[in-house]
Structures are given as C-alpha cells and as structure tokens.
Design an enzyme around this catalytic site. Structure first.
Site, PDB file in Angstrom:
ATOM      1  N   HIS A  94      -0.115 -14.466   7.565  1.00  0.00           N
ATOM      2  CA  HIS A  94       0.588 -13.413   7.327  1.00  0.00           C
ATOM      3  C   HIS A  94      -0.137 -12.183   6.697  1.00  0.00           C
ATOM      4  CE1 HIS A  94       0.010 -13.781   3.191  1.00  0.00           C
ATOM      5  NE2 HIS A  94       1.101 -13.218   2.651  1.00  0.00           N
ATOM      6  N   LYS A 127       2.071   3.578  -1.920  1.00  0.00           N
ATOM      7  CA  LYS A 127       2.250   2.381  -2.451  1.00  0.00           C
ATOM      8  C   LYS A 127       3.213   2.421  -3.649  1.00  0.00           C
ATOM      9  CE  LYS A 127      -0.743  -0.683  -2.625  1.00  0.00           C
ATOM     10  NZ  LYS A 127      -0.418  -2.041  -1.856  1.00  0.00           N
ATOM     11  N   GLY A 134      -5.114 -12.366   2.541  1.00  0.00           N
ATOM     12  CA  GLY A 134      -5.311 -13.235   1.786  1.00  0.00           C
ATOM     13  C   GLY A 134      -6.394 -12.823   0.647  1.00  0.00           C
ATOM     14  N   ASN A 170       8.053 -15.117   4.221  1.00  0.00           N
ATOM     15  CA  ASN A 170       8.524 -15.826   3.243  1.00  0.00           C
ATOM     16  C   ASN A 170      10.115 -16.248   3.495  1.00  0.00           C
ATOM     17  OD1 ASN A 170       6.060 -15.697   1.536  1.00  0.00           O
ATOM     18  ND2 ASN A 170       7.156 -14.334   0.197  1.00  0.00           N
ATOM     19  N   HIS A 220       3.152  -4.434  -1.779  1.00  0.00           N
ATOM     20  CA  HIS A 220       4.246  -3.594  -0.730  1.00  0.00           C
ATOM     21  C   HIS A 220       3.620  -2.104  -0.281  1.00  0.00           C
ATOM     22  CE1 HIS A 220       7.219  -6.723  -2.267  1.00  0.00           C
ATOM     23  NE2 HIS A 220       6.413  -7.277  -1.226  1.00  0.00           N
ATOM     24  N   PHE A 221       3.812  -2.064   0.815  1.00  0.00           N
ATOM     25  CA  PHE A 221       3.429  -0.339   1.105  1.00  0.00           C
ATOM     26  C   PHE A 221       4.032   0.012   2.357  1.00  0.00           C
ATOM     27  CE2 PHE A 221       0.623  -3.766   3.420  1.00  0.00           C
ATOM     28  CZ  PHE A 221       0.766  -3.033   4.850  1.00  0.00           C
ATOM     29  N   PRO A 226      -0.687  -7.692   8.426  1.00  0.00           N
ATOM     30  CA  PRO A 226      -1.047  -6.397   7.805  1.00  0.00           C
ATOM     31  C   PRO A 226      -2.665  -6.691   7.429  1.00  0.00           C
ATOM     32  CG  PRO A 226       0.499  -7.447   6.693  1.00  0.00           C
ATOM     33  CD  PRO A 226       0.577  -8.264   7.929  1.00  0.00           C
ATOM     34  N   GLY A 227      -3.249  -6.023   7.085  1.00  0.00           N
ATOM     35  CA  GLY A 227      -4.681  -5.934   6.253  1.00  0.00           C
ATOM     36  C   GLY A 227      -4.174  -5.586   5.067  1.00  0.00           C
TER      37      GLY A 227
END
Lengths: 150, 475
Positions: B398, B474, B401, B324, B202-203, B372-373
């Site tokens: 999403h 972060k 990966g 999700n 998460h960021f 998002p990257g």
C-alpha cells in the site's frame, strides 16, 4: 528504572522506541498515580505540557470489570476529549473505587485549556490507544505499557 | 530473520513452529535488500496472525511490511466463513484509509508555473491538520446516510459525479453498514470531520506522470507521459478510530467468552457469525463508507480549485482503493470456491481481469493498483493480475513502509530542512506543522521503487506508470 520497595525516586513515565507509533511505560505507587502518569505520557507525546495553562476542567466517569479495561477506557477517553473539545490537557487527577464484585469506578478531573496553535506546537496527533502489548502489572510499583496510534 | 526459509526470489516463509500455536505458515514477500529492513517484531506479528482460528493458507506480509500492532502493516490474512474470525487488528484504527487518483487533461508543464498558488488554494479548500473541522457541517441525518451509502451519498449531495462511482472499489460503498453499531462518541468525532484530510501521513498531492511502463494499460487508465494527476490519501478520521476503539474493547472480552487464545490483545476477535463479529463488521462498514464519502468530498473541492485556475479542464477519477479493511470475497481454496473474510491492513486489493469486482472500463486489463510513495518520492500505478489471487488473495502493498520511528525521524530531521530539501527538488510543500513534516521525511521510509519492483517481479501487479510530486498539501 524503579526497583525494590525502598526506592527513593520513581520516574513517572518513559518512552520506548517503536517504528510506526509511540510506546510508553508509566508508573505509580498506586493505580491512581499510574493512570494519572499514563495520561500525562499520552499527552506529552502530542504537546509540551509546559506550554499548557490550566484554565478549565473536564470531569470523567468510567466503569470497568478490571484494571486493564479501565486503563484502556481512561486513555481512550482522553483522546476522545482532546478531539471533540479541541482542548489540550496537563493535569490528570484520578480517584478510584472498587466494589465487592471487583468492578472499578474511576472519577477523573482533567485540567487544561482550549487549543491555541500559536502556543501549542504539536509533535504528534494521537488518534487512538492500541491494545498491542497493552499491559498493567503490579509489582513494587504499578506499571502500564501502551502503544499509541499516531 | 534467521528462522525464515527462502522459498524463491522475493518469497520467504515463516515456518509453523516459529512460535507456538501457528495454524498456517507465514509468507513475507520481500527482496533480499528489503529483507534486511524487516524488524524481528514484524516477523513475530506475521506469526501471531497465523495463530488465529480459521486462517486460510498463510499469514502474509507485503513488501512494505513493517511493525504495526496486531497485524503488521502490510499484513494480509483470509479467514473461512465457517470457523474463522474477524479482528479489528487486521483492519486498523483508520478504517478504509485509502488512496484516490484523479487524472487531469492538463499537461504538467502548464500547471507547474502555478504550483505555489494551487497548493495554497488546495490547502485552503481542503481542511487539514490537527483539529480541522469540515466546511460541510453535516447534520446527524447526513452523517447516518454517509455511513450507509458512502460515495453514493456524497454524489446525491452534489459532490462528484455518478460516473465516479464505477471507478471506486466497491463502487464507493460497502453493503452491510449498521449505523446502530456507531456509538454517540464516534458520531461526535466523525460529524465535524467529514470533508477533512487529517494529519500524519495523509496528503493531497499534485503530480506529473514521469514515466509510462505499459502504454496499452496506461491508455486504458487514461494516463499519458507529462500529464498532471492528483493523489488523495486519507481515511475515516475520528469516526473510524472511535468505531475501532469501541469494538476492540468488546472483542477483547469476546475472546474470553469464546475461549480464543490470542498472542496479542490487539488481535482481539470474534468467531464469524457471532453477534460481536456481526456488530464489528456493521460498524466497520459504516467507517469504510464514511471514508469513501470523505475522499469524494475532498475530490470535489479539488476539482473546484482546478476549475478556478483552469476553467474547462477536467479531473476524472482513475480509481479509489481501500488499504485498511476487511472484505467478504470469493476465492478458490483447495479447488473449491469459498466465501472468505479477507483482512488487508496496510495492503491494497490488486484484482486481475477475471474478477467481476473490477470496473467495466478496466475489465480486460485488471484494476488500477495505487501505491503512493512517501512525501517527495514517486508514487506508482500498477495493474492487478490474476496471478495475485493465488499468491496473496489478490493483494499488493500500500505504500513504501517506514524504516524509522516517527520520534527517530523527528530527532534526525528538522521540518524546515525537509521542506528546503524538497524545494530544491522543485517540490512545494504546505503543512500545518513543521514537526509533522520531520516525521514524514522521505528518509524515514523505504524507497518506494524497491517495494513496487517486488510486487511487479512476483507478478502480483504490473507497473503502469510512475508519478512524481510537484506539490503536496499535508495535515
């Protein structure tokens, strides 16, 4: 790996490679020892237990229809306690009883201390215990396999 | 992936019979290059999902597919309302983990000189990391309202604006919340964490629009080259995790009760219409709404920080997507309109112009799709296409990966090196723990551009803009 009834040693737990998450197997000569080792494996995935002093205890009581459900509840309870108590744990004593209907009762005593980020360096934060490939088996030893969501 | 059949460029089929009990084939949407990064376990998970009762058309995996639990990450599956099931394994623990994009009217070149200060201020303003508790101190009543009304509740409490709601998937709250399906434990975990970012991947990121691929659509989305944007990636925190944990245990028993044969316990499920399914859905919606409220609150604090350093500047919401979640949606199945339960596990909705769910402002182009990257790599904004409805029930990937495990990344990279490498690229990172930085090293992920190109080539969604990070806060 432990094998045969005449083993001289037993590793308490081991981690297995998994792309997104933490996977482990924990062993025990009894279901109590297996559950205790599983809890230690779960917690070591987060924090080095050598940095945790045992200054406080938490008691846990659980009940389940079978060992697998009990193990899932037990590990999930540790995640819950970690998050809501803001505590880290390093000792996990487990006592079990099974009634005539087969229902398991667990009484756990968990030792640890409050989180101190100066001393406790977190590698991961375990957020949940998954049921993916979750398994409890009993051969010569009791063995539990679990994957943690981190 | 030897048993997999190539259907066309970027589409591979997992045939019925790959494993026993498959009701439909699997479909994996990957390029030739990305195909080599798909672990055999991921293909097995696609096949496992195909065995669930009432699954429609295919068990799918998006281009960022990797090993998960239950469904693969990047997994999409829809189920008939009659004869189908709902499974927490198709939603995940972090219910409504999602992404929100804010656009500033500021040029990145005016923000860049203050980037250190801004990231530090955001790091302070938005509690993150382990054991973080919110600045909010929600009461039990407020928590219930967040479960029921999501972002709408947040706006009523003074976080964000009414206009934001139209720019959230589901207008920031799903119908069908049942707070009685949220345990005391879930409330206890969720209450102090409302208004926190969390940890792991998460960021909160300050970005620059580096490239525009489609000028017309970018204008509709309010994006221009050189602009400052903010991306927020987080979910339902401990509340969602506990709601999933509690219901997973119930559903693990339900499969025995309803005699459903599942190849993986994480695919525990219940027939739609059963009390167990209804209860899980009611609890899941509570977590989804909590997550929308959470992102709304975090966006509000982000706006406060920007107001402090750039008075009078604006931060408007481009869009907020869930990646999700299980949704009730209408789709065409064999020429008939049908209500389906669409599970997206690490997959984003990508609806085109024909769908009424797309906000009015974007109705003639399609919804913004936010991808998002990984930390330090570009993120992309795409635009949903109607073609995706047929191909993927209107779903896209999403994120990038993972290609390596967290532990492998921690062994290979040191947090301080990751930070130094990002700093050389001019990206400021502030995190609570160096260990968490190592496991999120950019090299631990697939290249985000490759994944996005597959989505674009298949016509699922069209590339609109590329965003590069300037600074990251972060957990």
């Amino acid at each position: 790996m432990p094998a045969g009834p005449n083993y001289k040693w037993m590793i308490p737990f081991e981690y297995l490679e998994h792309t997104a998450d933490v996977k482990f197997r924990a062993y025990g000569r009894s279901p109590e020892e297996m559950l205790s080792n599983a809890a230690a494996a779960l917690f070591k995935a987060m924090v080095d237990p050598a940095t945790i002093k045992i200054t406080k205890f938490w008691n846990v009581e659980l009940e389940a229809q079978d060992m697998e459900q009990l193990a899932y509840q037990w590990l999930s309870e540790i995640v819950f306690l970690f998050e809501t108590e803001s505590a880290v744990f390093a000792s996990f004593a487990v006592a079990l009883k099974q009634n005539a209907k087969g229902t398991w009762r667990l009484e756990g005593r968990i030792g640890g201390e409050m989180i101190d980020l100066k001393r406790h360096a977190f590698e991961n934060e375990v957020k949940a215990v998954t049921l993916h490939q979750f398994q409890v088996t009993k051969n010569d030893l009791w063995c539990i396999q679990a994957i943690l969501d981190v | 992936m030897e048993d997999i059949i190539k259907i066309s460029d970027n589409i591979y089929e997992v045939p019925i019979g790959y494993r026993p009990g498959m009701r439909v084939p699997g479909r994996i949407f990957v390029s030739e290059e990305l195909r080599t990064m798909v672990e055999p376990g991921t293909v097995d998970q696609v096949a496992n999902v195909a065995t669930l009762p009432g699954i429609v058309k295919y068990s799918m995996a998006m281009p960022d597919a990797h090993l998960g639990y239950g469904f693969p990450i990047g997994g999409v599956a829809a189920f008939h309302e009659e004869g189908g099931v709902i499974s927490p394994g198709g939603v995940g623990f972090d219910i409504n983990c999602g992404v929100r994009l804010l656009r500033s009217d500021l040029e990145a070149k005016s923000v860049q000189p203050l980037i250190n200060t801004l990231i530090s201020a955001l790091f302070e303003a938005v509690p993150s990391g382990l054991g973080a508790t919110g600045r909010l101190h929600a009461t039990d009543q407020q928590l219930t309202e967040a479960f029921v009304a999501g972002s709408r509740w947040a706006v009523e409490e003074g976080y964000g604006f009414e206009a934001d709601l139209a720019h959230c998937e589901e207008s920031g709250h799903m119908e069908g919340a049942d707070p009685s399906q949220v345990s005391v434990k879930a409330r206890k975990r969720g209450r102090p964490q409302l208004g926190t970012l969390g940890s792991g991947n998460h960021f909160l990121e300050i970005q620059r629009v580096e490239e525009i691929f489609d000028e017309d659509v970018a204008r509709k989305f309010g994006l221009f080259k050189g602009q400052t944007t903010i991306m927020i990636h987080c979910g339902s925190r401990g509340a969602g995790h506990q709601i999933c944990t509690d219901h997973l245990e119930v559903l693990a028993r339900a499969v025995r009760k309803y005699n459903i044969d599942i190849p993986d316990k994480q695919l525990a499920c219940a027939p739609l219409g059963s009390p167990e399914a209804r209860n899980y859905f009611g609890g899941m919606v509570c977590a989804a709404n909590y997550a929308w409220a959470n992102r709304h609150i975090i966006a509000h604090w982000t706006r406060e920080v920007f107001e402090r350093y750039f008075p009078g500047s604006s931060l408007d919401l481009v869009y907020d997507v869930a990646h999700n979640v299980a949704k009730i949606e209408e789709h065409d199945v064999d020429g008939r309109r049908e209500r389906l339960y669409v599970h997206r596990k690490g997959a984003t909705r990508a609806f085109g112009p024909s769908r009424s769910e797309v906000p009015d402002a974007y109705r003639n182009v399609g919804q913004p799709v936010l991808i998002p990257g990984s930390m330090g790599t570009p993120s992309y904004v795409l635009c949903g296409n109607d073609q995706a409805l047929d191909l993927t029930f209107g779903s896209a990937c999403h994120g990038a990966g993972r290609v390596m495990s967290r532990s492998q990344a921690t062994r290979m990279f040191a947090g301080k090196d990751v930070k130094a490498a990002l700093s050389r690229d001019g990206i400021v990172v502030k995190a609570t723990s160096p260990g968490m930085l190592a496991e999120e090293a950019p090299q631990a992920y697939k290249p985000s551009g490759d994944v996005v190109d597959v989505v674009h080539s298949l016509g699922i969604a069209t590339k609109v803009a590329k965003l590069v990070p300037l600074g990251v806060s972060k957990g």
